[in-house]
Design a protein around this motif. Sequence first.
Motif, short mmCIF file in Angstrom:
data_model
loop_
_atom_site.label_atom_id
_atom_site.label_comp_id
_atom_site.label_asym_id
_atom_site.label_seq_id
_atom_site.Cartn_x
_atom_site.Cartn_y
_atom_site.Cartn_z
N GLY A 232 5.78 -15.35 18.76
CA GLY A 232 5.94 -13.97 18.39
C GLY A 232 6.31 -13.72 16.86
O GLY A 232 6.38 -14.65 16.24
N GLY A 233 6.01 -12.41 16.56
CA GLY A 233 6.04 -12.13 15.09
C GLY A 233 6.08 -10.72 14.89
O GLY A 233 6.01 -9.78 15.81
N TYR A 234 6.31 -10.39 13.63
CA TYR A 234 6.10 -8.96 12.96
C TYR A 234 5.23 -8.91 12.00
O TYR A 234 5.07 -9.85 10.96
CB TYR A 234 7.68 -8.65 12.66
CG TYR A 234 7.55 -7.40 11.65
CD1 TYR A 234 7.67 -6.20 12.41
CD2 TYR A 234 7.68 -7.53 10.28
CE1 TYR A 234 7.63 -4.91 11.30
CE2 TYR A 234 7.73 -6.34 9.47
CZ TYR A 234 7.79 -5.43 10.09
OH TYR A 234 7.76 -4.05 9.20
N GLU A 235 4.57 -7.77 11.65
CA GLU A 235 3.57 -7.49 10.67
C GLU A 235 3.86 -6.18 10.09
O GLU A 235 3.90 -5.04 10.91
CB GLU A 235 2.25 -7.73 11.13
CG GLU A 235 1.14 -7.46 9.99
CD GLU A 235 0.00 -7.37 10.54
OE1 GLU A 235 -1.00 -8.32 9.68
OE2 GLU A 235 -0.65 -7.04 11.41
N PHE A 236 3.92 -5.78 8.59
CA PHE A 236 3.66 -4.49 8.07
C PHE A 236 2.53 -4.45 7.25
O PHE A 236 2.25 -5.39 6.70
CB PHE A 236 5.04 -4.39 7.02
CG PHE A 236 4.73 -3.02 6.16
CD1 PHE A 236 5.08 -1.99 6.77
CD2 PHE A 236 4.46 -3.27 5.02
CE1 PHE A 236 5.16 -0.73 6.17
CE2 PHE A 236 4.40 -2.25 4.20
CZ PHE A 236 4.52 -0.83 4.68
N LEU A 237 1.92 -3.15 7.27
CA LEU A 237 0.65 -3.05 6.77
C LEU A 237 0.77 -1.75 6.24
O LEU A 237 1.05 -0.87 6.83
CB LEU A 237 -0.74 -3.21 7.64
CG LEU A 237 -2.12 -3.10 6.88
CD1 LEU A 237 -2.30 -4.21 5.81
CD2 LEU A 237 -2.94 -3.07 7.93
N GLN A 238 0.36 -1.43 4.86
CA GLN A 238 0.31 -0.39 4.23
C GLN A 238 -1.02 -0.04 3.36
O GLN A 238 -1.63 -1.04 2.93
CB GLN A 238 1.49 -0.18 3.02
CG GLN A 238 1.30 1.10 2.52
CD GLN A 238 2.52 1.43 1.35
OE1 GLN A 238 2.49 0.52 0.51
NE2 GLN A 238 3.27 2.00 1.48
N ARG A 239 -1.95 0.95 3.44
CA ARG A 239 -2.87 1.52 2.91
C ARG A 239 -2.87 2.62 1.79
O ARG A 239 -1.88 3.61 2.34
CB ARG A 239 -4.01 1.98 3.49
CG ARG A 239 -5.29 2.30 2.79
CD ARG A 239 -6.68 2.49 3.56
NE ARG A 239 -6.87 3.64 4.58
CZ ARG A 239 -7.68 4.10 5.24
NH1 ARG A 239 -8.67 3.09 5.31
NH2 ARG A 239 -7.69 5.07 5.80
N ASP A 240 -2.76 2.41 0.55
CA ASP A 240 -2.62 3.36 -0.49
C ASP A 240 -3.72 3.66 -1.18
O ASP A 240 -4.41 2.66 -1.61
CB ASP A 240 -1.48 2.55 -1.40
CG ASP A 240 -1.04 3.68 -2.70
OD1 ASP A 240 -1.57 4.88 -2.40
OD2 ASP A 240 -0.76 3.25 -3.42
N SER A 241 -4.25 5.00 -0.85
CA SER A 241 -5.50 5.28 -1.42
C SER A 241 -5.31 6.44 -2.61
O SER A 241 -4.47 7.21 -2.37
CB SER A 241 -6.49 5.86 -0.23
OG SER A 241 -7.71 6.42 -0.70
N ASN A 242 -6.37 6.52 -3.56
CA ASN A 242 -6.16 7.46 -4.50
C ASN A 242 -6.50 8.98 -3.59
O ASN A 242 -6.66 10.09 -4.38
CB ASN A 242 -7.02 7.36 -5.66
CG ASN A 242 -8.67 7.17 -5.27
OD1 ASN A 242 -9.12 6.93 -4.19
ND2 ASN A 242 -9.57 7.41 -6.13
#
Length: 452
Positions: free
Chosen positions: A423-433
């Motif tokens: 089991g696990g957890y993941e955070f992902l973020q995309r920061d675009s101009n």
Amino acid sequence: MKRAMVWGGLLLALSMGQRSWAEDAVVAESPTMVEPAAAVEQPASIVPSTLFSSGPFDSVGGLGSLGEVIGSKRGYIHPYLSIGETFTDNVFNVDTGKRSDFITRIIPGVWVALPASRFQPISLNTLNTAPGGLELTRFRDKGVGRFQAFAGYQADLLLHKRFDEEDRENHKAQALLSYNFRGGLSVEMFNVFEIDYDPYQTGDSTETEKFKSNLFNALISYEITPKTTVEAEYSFYTLSYSSDQNAFRERDDHRFTGRGFYRFMPRTSLIVEYNFINVDYDQDIQSDSQEHQFLAGVQWQQTAKSRWRLLAGYGLKDFDQAGLDEESNFLAEAQFVHRFTPKTHIQLRFSRRNNESDIAAADYILSHRLQLRYYQRILPNLLASVNLSYRDNDYKGTSRKDDFFGAGFDLRYAFTDWLTLAGGYEFLQRDSNLPTLDYDRNTAYLNLVFSL
């Protein structure tokens, strides 16, 4: 009903489990490590990889081999099955109007090795924006015998609770054949075939896009002296899409490589490498190109569990389309894999390279990728990992630039040497101009893995 049947089977399997654990069934201690696999360009899969959270070098659908991670008994045929549930708060990878969902994931697979083996001889994923199909150079081990053959197949079924029109079925098949002749000559061939999907918000598309890819590789290695080895390598990579919207990305890549190693210390070698890559698009929207890469570096390899490689050099990309100037860039990669103690293991991967564009308006992508993964054995049958990742895509020929930040953790508990709970957890973020392309996503998963 679909989920009731799945989880009823899981509860039955748990009731049958017994507390036992094979020490060599942990990835941090396996005699062969998973190759520095590539990923589909967006590390934005709804469902993270089956046992460890995804990063910028992992496959988008988690199609990396389970057998390499969970271990198995020594033998010729190794079937496995993973069944689990995933929750995500952002199914469609959007900045506003997020929609959540539960996703049941079923991964059946089997691999065969000759001679009999406990671990897979090879496990590779392709990257559909990398010229030639692979993101990083590959550590190659001749092994201890003369002959090695391997074949594996894996399906990946994603069943959505709320958005069943988004159900997916991915496939992967790979094979390897190698032979070490007397006198220092070795030959090797492998093939990787994949049917997969780009995640939502990849390139210009707001949908998931189905594609097929195939990578064929042939290598000849010759040990001139105990300290000097030369290699000649050829790869053919082909990519095709189901939808017309992404037909402009369809292409064939031919990569030719010459490589030399000089071992000036017992475990340390100098490397020089030249790559010629011819990129041939089916349509004229993206320009065909020829890339020349000149690289040099150093490699230290004590065992498959402790090794690193540093390469740096210069890349020239010459476009066929009139009006596009030749591009030159500094290229580099670093791979560090080390077991500090029997309970502690770390992986570090970095690359700076030219990749093919996933939007029609850009000439190519200058991409930086960094991933750090730390493994810790907490108990004899409990393994934890922490994953941090960063990637930026600079779309040359346009003003667009995307930055990705990822973090996650995983826990894996072995009930027996054939039954594992992960089991696990993941955070992902995309920061675009381009603000409309921003998003972030939280994902949690739980899987049961059966293996023989």
